[in-house]
Scaffold this motif. Structure first.
Motif, PDB file in Angstrom:
ATOM      1  N   ALA A 161       0.307  -1.035  -0.241  1.00  0.00           N
ATOM      2  CA  ALA A 161       0.223   0.205  -0.069  1.00  0.00           C
ATOM      3  C   ALA A 161       0.415   0.987   0.247  1.00  0.00           C
ATOM      4  O   ALA A 161       0.716   2.590  -0.739  1.00  0.00           O
ATOM      5  N   ARG A 162       1.826   1.423   0.644  1.00  0.00           N
ATOM      6  CA  ARG A 162       3.391   2.451   1.027  1.00  0.00           C
ATOM      7  C   ARG A 162       3.575   2.620  -0.632  1.00  0.00           C
ATOM      8  O   ARG A 162       3.587   3.731  -1.050  1.00  0.00           O
ATOM      9  N   SER A 163       3.685   1.727  -0.954  1.00  0.00           N
ATOM     10  CA  SER A 163       4.936   2.192  -2.495  1.00  0.00           C
ATOM     11  C   SER A 163       3.224   2.214  -3.309  1.00  0.00           C
ATOM     12  O   SER A 163       3.804   2.658  -4.080  1.00  0.00           O
ATOM     13  N   ARG A 164       2.338   1.192  -3.230  1.00  0.00           N
ATOM     14  CA  ARG A 164       1.529   2.488  -4.142  1.00  0.00           C
ATOM     15  C   ARG A 164       0.800   3.815  -4.276  1.00  0.00           C
ATOM     16  O   ARG A 164       0.936   4.549  -4.950  1.00  0.00           O
TER      17      ARG A 164
ATOM     18  N   ARG B 174       4.076   5.717  -5.071  1.00  0.00           N
ATOM     19  CA  ARG B 174       3.666   5.590  -7.183  1.00  0.00           C
ATOM     20  C   ARG B 174       3.287   7.077  -7.656  1.00  0.00           C
ATOM     21  O   ARG B 174       3.877   7.408  -8.071  1.00  0.00           O
ATOM     22  N   ARG B 175       1.671   6.491  -6.497  1.00  0.00           N
ATOM     23  CA  ARG B 175       0.856   8.155  -7.228  1.00  0.00           C
ATOM     24  C   ARG B 175       1.159   9.486  -6.546  1.00  0.00           C
ATOM     25  O   ARG B 175       1.842  10.156  -7.666  1.00  0.00           O
ATOM     26  N   ASP B 176       2.233   9.922  -5.876  1.00  0.00           N
ATOM     27  CA  ASP B 176       2.973  10.809  -5.314  1.00  0.00           C
ATOM     28  C   ASP B 176       4.131  11.677  -6.408  1.00  0.00           C
ATOM     29  O   ASP B 176       3.664  12.556  -6.456  1.00  0.00           O
TER      30      ASP B 176
END
Lengths: 55, 167, 253
Positions: free
Chosen positions: C241-244, C247-249
């Motif tokens: 969830a954090r890596s997603r 990525r969005r950021d």
């Protein structure tokens, strides 16, 4: 003492069901632990590589 | 910490409420929870013949016999709780554990003459578990007759049978 | 993570628990296998037949441990419920999710083996007496708990509802225990009590004790394994969830 008929089918069914369920639960849990460990390692490795490439 | 303590007290209070509610309900329904009636209860206030009840007690020693009722063989035996006995008639195969001195539960109705007609007879065994050899030895030496009551205390079996084997 | 000096919180730390489980698991599982092999062989082939029930009494060596485990797993669920409601332990909720199905299995096996014992001995598969009915209620409590804890999209709500159910259901445990004393039932009273001498031959008591220890160790091993797996899974989920989010950021930037 009266004669008791043979009740081995009932005994075999009880032991078979109980030990079978225990085996399925135990093996299932062990496989799940192995899978979850492998997946966590993969995800952690991936995250570390991303961090390194980002910095 | 105070919020945790308050939550703890709320949980304890809820548990106490649920517990007392359950206890009161069980008390109110305790006569319905009872699985069977004893012969003395049946004798004291006999239920009406159209009501199906369960009768529980010990098969009286020497009371089991087969009679003929309208051409079909019927098992007849007396069920007792030590204070009163009820005559039970049952057409069908008795369970394996059925014997004189055994506890049984019979499902059926009380007849007008005070007898009991069963449609189903279940054997109820007690909590004593005894190896067959010990039981045979106790019976052989006359220390216990299963037709007349409960087995002696488990802790006494070894000495009761060992004395015989040694002497 | 904040430092947690409280003893209660020490094992709520998932990392601490993983280390404990890792150290204990080999002992628990090998002990369970050893005790079960000895207990089952003893119970099936060496223990004497009962004077009135014959060999059918051997069903006791699996039936009684299942009854014991069904009750103790439910007690475990209730303890998790208190820890979750009062102290908001994250580990208690994970443990409740993992203990539920194991306890439900034990309750189902207790009912099935009891039925297989009742048919040849009592002459019936099932009667609605107090002991059997209260055990069936326990099984349904397990099913309710399993369903409730997974019923909400937001896990915390399901966990709180399930904790409340587990606590309310605890009232069934004394009813199961004392049903055979409070009311006359078809089920016989307990042979082993805390206060009195057992009304059972030692030759039958030993295999029963060994089977019970074996199954208890086995269930402890299964629960520890499942809980460890659940911790790993939730960590992987958090990382993903954090890596997603990252990525969005970076895409937004």
């Amino acid at each position: 003492m009266m004669h008791l008929p043979n009740h081995w089918p009932y005994i075999a069914a009880s032991y078979g069901l109980t030990l079978g369920c225990s085996l399925v639960l135990g093996v299932g849990a062990a496989l799940r632990l192995r899978k979850s460990k492998a997946r966590l390692a993969a995800v952690e490795g991936h995250a570390r590589r991303r961090e390194r490439s980002a910095s | 910490m105070t919020r945790k303590t308050r939550r703890l007290w709320i949980v304890i209070a809820c548990l106490a409420c649920v517990g007392s509610a359950a206890a009161l309900t069980l008390r109110a329904f305790s006569s319905n929870i009872v699985f069977f009636m004893a012969p003395s209860q049946v004798k004291a206030n006999p239920p009406s013949p159209d009501r199906t009840i369960r009768l529980g007690g010990m098969v009286m020693a020497g009371s089991l016999h087969r009679i003929n009722e309208n051409g079909t063989p019927v098992n007849a035996f007396e069920v007792t709780d030590g204070q009163a006995a009820v005559e039970v008639h049952y057409t069908g195969i008795l369970p394996d554990l059925f014997r004189e001195g055994q506890s049984v539960v019979a499902l059926g109705t009380v007849q007008k003459n005070g007898g009991f007609t069963a449609s189903e007879v279940l054997a109820k065994h007690d909590e004593t578990y005894m190896p067959k050899e010990v039981a045979d030895e106790l019976k052989r030496t006359g220390k216990w007759d299963p037709r007349f009551g409960k087995a002696p205390d488990a802790s006494s079996w070894d000495t009761m049978t060992a004395k015989k084997a040694g002497g | 993570m904040r430092p947690t000096p409280n003893l209660l919180h020490r094992y709520a730390n998932p990392g601490q628990f993983l280390r404990l489980a890792h150290a204990l698991l080999p002992w628990l599982s090998s002990g369970a296998i050893l005790f079960l092999i000895v207990g089952v062989i003893w119970g099936l082939f060496i223990a004497p037949a009962d004077w009135q029930q014959g060999d059918t009494v051997r069903i006791m060596y699996v039936h009684v441990p299942m009854a014991w485990l069904a009750s103790s797993c439910y007690l475990g669920l209730a303890v998790c419920g208190v820890l979750s409601l009062v102290w908001r332990h994250p580990l208690a909720d994970l443990a409740a999710i993992e203990i539920g199905p194991v306890g439900a299995c034990a309750a189902a096996l207790c009912l099935i083996t009891g039925s297989l014992w009742g048919e040849p001995m009592w002459g019936t598969w099932w009667v609605w007496d107090a002991r059997l009915t209260s055990m069936l209620v326990l099984f349904f409590l397990y099913l309710g708990h399993i369903a409730l804890i997974r019923a909400f999209d937001e896990p915390a709500r399901g966990q709180r509802a399930a904790a409340i159910l587990a606590l309310a259901g605890v009232i069934d445990l004394p009813i199961i225990k004392f049903s055979v004393q409070w009311w006359n039932t078809l089920h016989q009273p307990d042979s082993i009590t805390l206060t009195g001498a057992p009304t059972m031959s030692m030759m039958m008591l030993w295999p029963l004790l060994i089977c019970t220890i074996g199954f208890t160790l086995g269930v402890a091993a299964v629960i520890f394994t499942r809980l460890s797996a659940a911790i790993h899974e939730s960590r992987a989920r958090q990382l993903l969830a954090r890596s997603r989010l990252d990525r969005r950021d970076s895409q937004v930037a």
